[in-house]
Design an enzyme around this catalytic site. Structure first.
Site, PDB file in Angstrom:
ATOM      1  N   HIS A 261      32.264  64.633  42.069  1.00  0.00           N
ATOM      2  CA  HIS A 261      32.432  65.518  43.416  1.00  0.00           C
ATOM      3  C   HIS A 261      33.321  64.544  43.694  1.00  0.00           C
ATOM      4  CE1 HIS A 261      29.839  69.440  42.856  1.00  0.00           C
ATOM      5  NE2 HIS A 261      30.002  69.134  41.762  1.00  0.00           N
ATOM      6  N   GLU A 263      32.863  63.999  46.904  1.00  0.00           N
ATOM      7  CA  GLU A 263      31.616  62.814  48.299  1.00  0.00           C
ATOM      8  C   GLU A 263      31.242  61.918  47.390  1.00  0.00           C
ATOM      9  OE1 GLU A 263      31.942  67.294  49.388  1.00  0.00           O
ATOM     10  OE2 GLU A 263      31.800  66.357  47.223  1.00  0.00           O
ATOM     11  N   CYS A 289      27.767  70.589  47.623  1.00  0.00           N
ATOM     12  CA  CYS A 289      26.737  70.428  46.604  1.00  0.00           C
ATOM     13  C   CYS A 289      25.755  70.107  47.089  1.00  0.00           C
ATOM     14  CB  CYS A 289      26.754  70.011  45.246  1.00  0.00           C
ATOM     15  SG  CYS A 289      26.932  69.345  45.096  1.00  0.00           S
ATOM     16  N   CYS A 292      25.106  66.153  46.280  1.00  0.00           N
ATOM     17  CA  CYS A 292      26.048  65.301  47.323  1.00  0.00           C
ATOM     18  C   CYS A 292      25.962  65.315  48.493  1.00  0.00           C
ATOM     19  CB  CYS A 292      27.823  65.774  47.269  1.00  0.00           C
ATOM     20  SG  CYS A 292      28.507  65.215  45.575  1.00  0.00           S
TER      21      CYS A 292
END
Length: 336
Positions: A261, A263, A289, A292
């Site tokens: 992801h 992040e 999420c 993260c």
């Protein structure tokens, strides 16, 4: 700023454009749109053909057709001065494009204008008052909605510049008019960094969703990241992630997703280059999420600012609050 210039024949519009160009305004002209059209047709430029071609474009593309063609050439980091505005619909197109648009009308006594045109010696200029009135009569107004409507343009002007005196007087009047409309606008720090995050997201190779994060410290960017498969693996858009390429339903088959992801990548990139993110702020285009979120908390990031909500984001936001991470949302519109 975007400044439009209109006015009567020989009133000094060119002098206004020259003055503004010398002060970093980029000059454009609706007449250039017509000249390009004549060149495409292989026709020699004359005033009558310019008028006919301009009217033809307005008839085919609407009264604001010339301006609509021109605005496609604008870029955000320039001031513009736009010459040869001759129809109120052109003013409407330019105002709709930007709330920074202002219209200046340039005016001078007709006898002074005749003298000036005689001095400049431009081919096709009227040489008598009678000829000037005849030429202008066709341009001031018409029942034809595609024809030039200079008087209607004048009524829309934000400022009128009288040019009956010296060039220095014109420049003084122009400087005063500019001071009355000048304003300076720039995005907030949050808008600035989130907009950069959205540009970073455009580098994502994920076929399902483009997400990115920007980490800042003391209002400077220290790391960025976008979602996609890990370093050295086949990109998601090249078939590298089986879950994304089968377009799995949101929240399902997460154990098959090979994409990192945004992040996660921003935090990992900072670690990879030995940059501390402790006390930093992370801007992310999508609420993070759970994985993260845990990385944000454990990395020591102090603040998380996000743009768009995530369907399963409530748990993440609750964890961040419990961990003492400051959370804010700024809305720059839905992610594409």
């Amino acid at each position: 700023m975007i400044l439009g210039i209109s006015g009567l024949y020989g009133a000094g519009k060119g002098e206004v454009v020259d003055f503004l160009e010398a002060r970093s305004f980029h000059p454009l002209s609706l007449s250039d749109v017509i000249r390009n059209e004549l060149a495409k047709q292989g026709l020699e430029e004359t005033r009558e053909r310019m008028i006919e071609a301009g009217n033809a474009i307005r008839a085919a593309e609407g009264p604001g057709g010339l301006a609509a063609r021109l605005v496609s050439r604008f870029v955000a980091d320039r001031n513009y001065v736009i010459d040869s505005i001759r129809h109120p619909a052109e003013v409407e197109v330019l105002r709709a494009f930007s709330d920074r648009f202002k219209l200046f009308w340039v005016e001078a006594d007709e006898r002074i204008r005749i003298e000036r045109m005689g001095t400049r010696g431009r081919s096709g200029d009227p040489t008598t008052l009678e000829t000037l009135r005849e030429v202008e009569g066709r341009e001031l107004g018409s029942d034809d909605p595609t024809a030039q409507q200079l008087l209607a343009v004048r009524d829309l002007a934000d400022a009128t510049l009288r040019n009956d005196g010296s060039l220095a007087e014109l420049h003084g009047a122009l400087t005063t008019a500019l001071a009355g409309i000048s304003f300076f606008e720039r995005p907030s720090w949050d808008e600035y960094f989130m907009s950069i995050a959205r540009v970073v997201a455009s580098r994502s190779n994920c076929v399902k969703r483009k997400v990115a994060a920007v980490i800042t410290q003391d209002r400077r960017i220290i790391s960025t990241g976008y979602n996609g498969t890990p370093r050295g693996l086949r990109n998601c858009n090249e078939g590298g992630c089986p879950r994304c390429n089968s377009f799995a339903e949101s929240g399902t088959r997460l154990d098959q997703c090979l994409c990192s992801h945004g992040e996660e990548n921003a935090i990992v990139q900072a670690s990879y280059h030995g940059v501390s993110v402790r006390g930093a702020t992370i801007y992310t285009t999508l609420c993070p999420c759970l994985l993260c979120t845990k990385m944000i908390i454990n990395s020591g990031i102090a603040e998380m600012i996000y743009n768009t909500d995530f369907p399963m984001g409530d748990v993440s936001l609750g964890l961040l609050e419990e961990a003492g991470v400051r959370v804010r949302q700024i809305d720059l519109g839905d992610e594409e």
